[in-house]
Design an enzyme around this catalytic site. Structure first.
Site, mmCIF file in Angstrom:
data_model
loop_
_atom_site.group_PDB
_atom_site.id
_atom_site.type_symbol
_atom_site.label_atom_id
_atom_site.label_comp_id
_atom_site.label_asym_id
_atom_site.label_seq_id
_atom_site.Cartn_x
_atom_site.Cartn_y
_atom_site.Cartn_z
ATOM 1 N NE ARG A 118 -3.679 -0.076 2.634
ATOM 2 C CZ ARG A 118 -4.308 -0.480 3.758
ATOM 3 N NH1 ARG A 118 -4.051 0.107 4.906
ATOM 4 N NH2 ARG A 118 -5.190 -1.452 3.715
ATOM 5 N NE ARG A 156 -2.481 1.871 9.679
ATOM 6 C CZ ARG A 156 -3.316 0.882 9.343
ATOM 7 N NH1 ARG A 156 -4.132 1.014 8.308
ATOM 8 N NH2 ARG A 156 -3.354 -0.232 10.039
ATOM 9 C CE LYS A 200 -6.479 -0.682 11.407
ATOM 10 N NZ LYS A 200 -7.352 -1.308 10.403
ATOM 11 C CE LYS A 252 -7.710 3.430 9.307
ATOM 12 N NZ LYS A 252 -8.746 2.568 8.702
ATOM 13 C CB CYS A 292 -14.162 -3.309 1.629
ATOM 14 S SG CYS A 292 -14.809 -4.970 1.859
ATOM 15 C CB CYS A 315 -9.550 -9.085 2.276
ATOM 16 S SG CYS A 315 -9.702 -8.719 4.031
ATOM 17 C CB CYS A 323 -15.496 -9.129 7.355
ATOM 18 S SG CYS A 323 -14.223 -7.944 7.810
ATOM 19 C CB CYS A 332 -12.387 -1.814 4.781
ATOM 20 S SG CYS A 332 -11.315 -2.734 5.878
HETATM 21 FE FE1 SRM Z 1 -9.335 -1.673 6.171
HETATM 22 C C1 SRM Z 1 -8.017 -4.359 7.662
HETATM 23 C C2 SRM Z 1 -8.549 -2.917 3.190
HETATM 24 C C3 SRM Z 1 -9.978 1.325 4.815
HETATM 25 C C4 SRM Z 1 -11.069 -0.764 8.991
HETATM 26 N N1 SRM Z 1 -8.363 -3.336 5.586
HETATM 27 C C5 SRM Z 1 -7.877 -4.327 6.401
HETATM 28 C C6 SRM Z 1 -7.051 -5.329 5.578
HETATM 29 C C7 SRM Z 1 -5.627 -4.887 5.608
HETATM 30 C C8 SRM Z 1 -7.231 -6.815 5.977
HETATM 31 C C9 SRM Z 1 -6.315 -7.421 6.982
HETATM 32 O O1 SRM Z 1 -6.104 -6.855 8.066
HETATM 33 O O2 SRM Z 1 -5.823 -8.518 6.694
HETATM 34 C C10 SRM Z 1 -7.708 -5.105 4.182
HETATM 35 C C11 SRM Z 1 -6.815 -5.438 2.980
HETATM 36 C C12 SRM Z 1 -7.660 -6.042 1.890
HETATM 37 C C13 SRM Z 1 -6.962 -6.182 0.596
HETATM 38 O O3 SRM Z 1 -6.809 -7.342 0.128
HETATM 39 O O4 SRM Z 1 -6.599 -5.195 -0.005
HETATM 40 C C14 SRM Z 1 -8.216 -3.696 4.301
HETATM 41 N N2 SRM Z 1 -9.167 -0.918 4.370
HETATM 42 C C15 SRM Z 1 -8.926 -1.605 3.229
HETATM 43 C C16 SRM Z 1 -9.137 -0.736 2.006
HETATM 44 C C17 SRM Z 1 -8.208 -1.082 0.848
HETATM 45 C C18 SRM Z 1 -10.617 -0.838 1.587
HETATM 46 C C19 SRM Z 1 -11.040 -0.050 0.357
HETATM 47 O O5 SRM Z 1 -12.100 -0.424 -0.158
HETATM 48 O O6 SRM Z 1 -10.398 0.903 -0.069
HETATM 49 C C20 SRM Z 1 -8.898 0.638 2.640
HETATM 50 C C21 SRM Z 1 -7.452 1.043 2.669
HETATM 51 C C22 SRM Z 1 -7.290 2.453 3.141
HETATM 52 C C23 SRM Z 1 -5.888 2.982 3.117
HETATM 53 O O7 SRM Z 1 -5.407 3.397 2.061
HETATM 54 O O8 SRM Z 1 -5.265 3.035 4.184
HETATM 55 C C24 SRM Z 1 -9.378 0.369 4.056
HETATM 56 N N3 SRM Z 1 -10.277 -0.013 6.828
HETATM 57 C C25 SRM Z 1 -10.521 1.087 6.066
HETATM 58 C C26 SRM Z 1 -11.467 1.937 6.725
HETATM 59 C C27 SRM Z 1 -12.019 3.238 6.191
HETATM 60 C C28 SRM Z 1 -11.106 4.411 6.463
HETATM 61 O O9 SRM Z 1 -9.997 4.235 6.970
HETATM 62 O O10 SRM Z 1 -11.502 5.518 6.164
HETATM 63 C C29 SRM Z 1 -11.794 1.327 7.928
HETATM 64 C C30 SRM Z 1 -12.866 1.822 8.952
HETATM 65 C C31 SRM Z 1 -12.406 2.970 9.737
HETATM 66 C C32 SRM Z 1 -11.623 2.516 10.930
HETATM 67 O O11 SRM Z 1 -10.424 2.292 10.811
HETATM 68 O O12 SRM Z 1 -12.230 2.326 11.996
HETATM 69 C C33 SRM Z 1 -11.027 0.098 7.993
HETATM 70 N N4 SRM Z 1 -9.451 -2.424 8.096
HETATM 71 C C34 SRM Z 1 -10.279 -1.958 9.085
HETATM 72 C C35 SRM Z 1 -10.213 -2.856 10.217
HETATM 73 C C36 SRM Z 1 -10.982 -2.693 11.559
HETATM 74 C C37 SRM Z 1 -10.244 -1.806 12.482
HETATM 75 C C38 SRM Z 1 -10.843 -1.802 13.878
HETATM 76 O O13 SRM Z 1 -10.766 -0.782 14.548
HETATM 77 O O14 SRM Z 1 -11.351 -2.822 14.322
HETATM 78 C C39 SRM Z 1 -9.329 -3.896 9.841
HETATM 79 C C40 SRM Z 1 -8.932 -5.102 10.698
HETATM 80 C C41 SRM Z 1 -7.950 -4.762 11.753
HETATM 81 O O15 SRM Z 1 -7.327 -3.708 11.767
HETATM 82 O O16 SRM Z 1 -7.799 -5.619 12.625
HETATM 83 C C42 SRM Z 1 -8.898 -3.603 8.504
HETATM 84 FE FE1 SF4 Z 2 -11.385 -7.215 4.286
HETATM 85 FE FE2 SF4 Z 2 -13.371 -6.893 5.996
HETATM 86 FE FE3 SF4 Z 2 -11.852 -4.822 5.296
HETATM 87 FE FE4 SF4 Z 2 -13.534 -5.810 3.568
HETATM 88 S S1 SF4 Z 2 -14.121 -4.879 5.512
HETATM 89 S S2 SF4 Z 2 -11.378 -5.312 3.144
HETATM 90 S S3 SF4 Z 2 -13.504 -7.958 4.031
HETATM 91 S S4 SF4 Z 2 -11.169 -6.571 6.426
#
Ligand code: SRM
Ligand code: SF4
Length: 596
Positions: free
Chosen positions: A71, A139, A220, A222, A443, A449, A488, A492
């Site tokens: 990323r 981030r 993390k 943000k 997402c 993922c 899930c 995201c």
């Molecule tokens: Fe996310 C984890 C993809 C924005 C909340 N996110 C992941 C992972 C890395 C899966 C993993 O941990 O194994 C995903 C990678 C999938 C893949 O194959 O690419 C993933 N997240 C994404 C992206 C690519 C989704 C998208 O459609 O664009 C976004 C990347 C953003 C970036 O450039 O940094 C992405 N993730 C978000 C957002 C939205 C935001 O940041 O504005 C959230 C919700 C806001 C937040 O953080 O609360 C988000 N991602 C999560 C979480 C849950 C965090 C939590 O507090 O519980 C995880 C899982 C974790 O961290 O344990 C996660």
């Molecule tokens: Fe993966 Fe769940 Fe984030 Fe979708 S919402 S990219 S399934 S961790």
């Protein structure tokens, strides 16, 4: 790996170094260990496997089909033509597509173990970085996508860049592992002008890193900045959101909003999404110190034993909002703190199409289905299109928070050439698209993922085809309706403040949330615990029909829902785990009991 051990791992990692270099250098290993994989996140990469072939390979007793997601991060989503072309070339050696993220980053999927060093090296040499794109640090900083050339937008982008530098982790591990110790690009090297008094209080007790210490953050963190009335960065979903207050065309100061975050687990009441709340207002010259005080308060008070309870939203709950406020203020000696200003947003949407920047140049915001830049068979040739524009016209791009792409800095005489390249590659302007389709996002989910429970990016376009038909049939094609999907409950795709969201539970099964807002300022509630994929359009239709029948003149879906269903009530923690019908029945029961 136990949750506490991530803390130990960071502590013993020698500045996030661990055994990453050794394990990547060992060609006898098909993949890296869990420990290295956890540390690697801070370097901007995730170890993954192709889940489409996981079962088949396991049956054949083959190892998983391992690869890495890398990323890249760039504050406010800004990418030069050269940086784009470097990413485009790199993706050719991986999965053949670029994934624009909804935090304005770029992901490459399918990078092989032997190729990751070249990828990170080349990203860095383009003047971008992957450092801190993932992991327990600050981030990518989000900022308004529109390249409007007024004082407010210009200063906001500058601030996003300042945050990006200020909150980079400091250790030579990154350069040693990926760049053979080479000094990294000055573009993102330390350049901070801290208030010395503030520094004395916020300095980590004994760490190597001036902000993060030895154990970095509990989770993390943000940051996003929104310029009213546009809430494209979804400011209430950020750990720390900022909103400038403008006086006579200049930024006087910022309101800080704290505690947003969307991750939760189905059915676990201790976890839930949260919208941030305004904390305080500070003058422009103090805003970076104020954000650092929020970050270090989270560093020092966040939960380090349970990662599911470690985000700032839970720290605030544990400390209490007033105590948190007091602690942040204590870390800002001599800085005047004011109450937050009143905030007003109208939409999280991108303004797609051609617009003026305000300096004689133009920009064009182009719709990219689910942020996936690829050449689709029989569909838009996104990759070829943007590579050609970058190569022939040398125009910079901006990744939007809705994972669309802006072509910026277009001289009026270049407009026809841009239009011709877009048309040649079938990259449509959005004429004829429903307004809901333009902003809908899913997402990534399967196949890369590791956490996904169901499909998301690959199925939302199909569901949207059916929802579009319903919208057209009901004459609602131009209504602002926010639809989001995730594979899930981690959130995201930022599903929990959408008008409708579908959150994966298991293959083809989704929880259906309804009742957020296109303005991004209200949480949705759980309407149905489980619906099958094919039932989604029908469930959505029921709400749309009721909206059409009951709406008042000019009323948007979000306001109709608020007026008729939730009646202005604040969401409760239960709302994310108990179905609406069940809650309503309980409420009705309670009323009957009270009356009896
Ligand atoms: Fe996310 C984890 C993809 C924005 C909340 N996110 C992941 C992972 C890395 C899966 C993993 O941990 O194994 C995903 C990678 C999938 C893949 O194959 O690419 C993933 N997240 C994404 C992206 C690519 C989704 C998208 O459609 O664009 C976004 C990347 C953003 C970036 O450039 O940094 C992405 N993730 C978000 C957002 C939205 C935001 O940041 O504005 C959230 C919700 C806001 C937040 O953080 O609360 C988000 N991602 C999560 C979480 C849950 C965090 C939590 O507090 O519980 C995880 C899982 C974790 O961290 O344990 C996660
Ligand atoms: Fe993966 Fe769940 Fe984030 Fe979708 S919402 S990219 S399934 S961790």
């Amino acid at each position: 790996m136990s949750k506490a051990s991530v803390e130990e791992l960071k502590l013993e990692s020698l500045g996030l170094r661990g055994r990453i270099a050794e394990e990547f250098a060992d060609t006898s290993l098909s993949h890296i260990s869990d420990d290295s994989s956890n540390l690697l996140k801070h370097h901007g990469s995730y170890q993954q496997d192709n889940r489409d072939v996981r079962a088949e390979r396991s049956k054949a007793k083959l190892d998983k089909d391992w690869s890495f997601m890398v990323r890249s991060k760039m504050p406010g989503g800004r990418v030069t033509a050269r940086q784009w072309l470097i990413h485009d070339e790199l993706c050719a050696k991986a999965m053949g597509s670029l994934r624009l993220t909804n935090r304005q980053g770029i992901q490459l999927h399918g990078v092989l173990k032997g190729g990751i060093k070249e990828v990170i090296h080349n990203v860095c040499h383009s003047g971008m970085s992957t450092m801190g794109a993932c992991g327990d640090v600050v981030r990518n900083t989000m900022g308004p996508a529109a390249p409007i050339k007024d004082a407010v937008h210009t200063d906001t982008q500058k601030l996003a860049e300042e945050f990006s530098r200020r909150f980079l982790w400091r250790s030579s591990a990154y350069a040693d592992i990926w760049l053979d110790g080479e000094k990294v690009d000055p573009n993102w090297a330390p350049a901070r002008e801290p208030n010395p008094a503030v520094r004395a209080i916020t300095k980590a007790p004994e760490g190597d890193d001036p902000i993060y210490g030895k154990v970095y953050l509990p989770r993390k963190f943000k940051i996003g900045i929104a310029v009213q009335p546009c809430n494209d960065v979804d400011v209430y979903s950020q750990d720390c959101g900022l909103v400038p207050h403008v006086v006579d065309g200049q930024i006087e100061g910022h309101t800080l909003i704290v505690g947003g975050g969307f991750g939760m687990s189905h059915g676990q009441l201790a976890t839930r999404p949260n919208l941030g709340k305004p904390l305080l207002y500070v003058r422009r010259e103090h805003v970076a110190d104020a954000v650092e005080a929020v970050v270090t308060t989270q560093r020092d008070f966040g939960n380090r034993t349970d990662r599911k309870n470690a985000r700032l939203k839970y720290t605030l709950e544990k400390m209490g909002f007033e105590n948190f406020h007091a602690e942040v203020v204590r870390r800002l000696p001599g800085i005047e703190i004011f109450p937050p200003k009143e905030l007003k947003f109208d939409t999280v949407e991108d303004n797609l199409g051609w617009h003026e920047q305000g300096d004689g140049k133009l920009y064009c915001a182009v719709y990219i289905s689910m942020g996936r830049v690829t050449d689709r068979e029989g569909g838009p040739q996104y990759r070829a299109c943007f590579a050609e524009i970058a190569r022939t016209l040398d125009l910079p791009y901006i990744v939007t928070p809705n994972a669309n792409l802006i072509i910026a800095e277009v001289a009026p005489e270049q407009k026809d050439a841009v239009d011709a390249i877009l048309a040649k590659h079938g990259v449509a302007h959005t004429d004829g698209m429903t307004r809901a389709r333009k902003v809908a996002h899913a997402c990534v989910a399967l196949p890369t993922c590791g956490l996904s429970l169901s499909e998301s990016e690959r199925v939302l376009p199909g569901f949207m085809d059916k929802i579009d038909e319903i919208l057209r049939e009901l004459g609602l094609e131009n209504e602002p309706i926010l639809i989001r999907m995730t594979g899930c409950p981690n959130g995201c795709g930022r599903p929990y403040n959408a008008d409708f969201s579908f959150v994966g539970r298991s293959p083809n099964k989704y929880a259906l949330f309804v009742g957020g807002s296109i303005r991004g300022d209200r949480l949705a509630g759980l309407e149905y615990k489980t619906v099958l994929g094919e039932e989604i359009p029908g469930k959505v239709r029921v709400f749309l029909e009721a909206f059409k029948a009951e709406r008042q003149p000019g009323e948007i879906f979000a306001d109709w829902f608020n007026r008729t269903r939730i009646k202005g009530e604040e969401p409760t923690p239960e709302q994310f785990h108990v179905e609406f019908a069940e809650r309503a029945a309980k409420l009705a029961g309670a009323k009957v009991e009270a009356a009896g």
